[in-house]
Scaffold this active site. Structure first.
Site, PDB file in Angstrom:
ATOM      1  N   CYS A  30      -1.993  -4.115  -4.095  1.00  0.00           N
ATOM      2  CA  CYS A  30      -1.273  -3.731  -4.851  1.00  0.00           C
ATOM      3  C   CYS A  30      -1.274  -4.263  -6.645  1.00  0.00           C
ATOM      4  CB  CYS A  30       0.572  -4.416  -4.531  1.00  0.00           C
ATOM      5  SG  CYS A  30       1.771  -4.119  -5.905  1.00  0.00           S
ATOM      6  N   CYS A  45       1.124  -5.634  -8.046  1.00  0.00           N
ATOM      7  CA  CYS A  45       2.000  -6.983  -7.806  1.00  0.00           C
ATOM      8  C   CYS A  45       0.357  -8.108  -9.145  1.00  0.00           C
ATOM      9  CB  CYS A  45       1.749  -7.520  -7.291  1.00  0.00           C
ATOM     10  SG  CYS A  45       2.359  -5.965  -5.217  1.00  0.00           S
TER      11      CYS A  45
END
Length: 105
Positions: free
Chosen positions: A30, A33
């Site tokens: 991600c 993230c």
């Protein structure tokens, strides 16, 4: 550095904590993230001894992500006395996370 939290340790580390707990639900693949990760690590250092700051890899640990309805990552939850008191979805500036912790300290 933020603490690595797993499904096995979640109840002990998060739900039974006597301090506020910040949990970053993330995954290695991600992109957003990876932007939040260093911020969470900074928050962990800033609040050492005052709050518990940890990360849950949702690919390896799905139980509590599902339980708390984490559908998008990164999702950062703040717990106090085992209850969610703040939810932040997506990338936010550090101040958003520190304000959420300060509100429950």
């Amino acid at each position: 550095m933020a603490l690595e939290i797993t499904d096995a340790s979640f109840e002990e580390v998060v739900l039974k904590s006597d301090k506020p707990v910040v949990v970053d639900f993330w995954a290695a693949w991600c992109g957003p993230c990876r932007m939040v990760g260093p911020i969470i690590d900074e928050v962990s250092n800033d609040y050492d001894g005052k709050a518990v700051v940890g990360k849950v890899d949702v690919d390896a640990n799905q139980e509590f992500a599902a339980k708390y309805g984490v559908r998008n990552i990164p999702t950062v939850l703040v717990f106090k006395n085992g209850e969610i008191v703040n939810r932040q979805v997506g990338v936010s500036p550090k101040k958003v996370y520190t304000d959420a912790i300060d509100a429950v300290l």
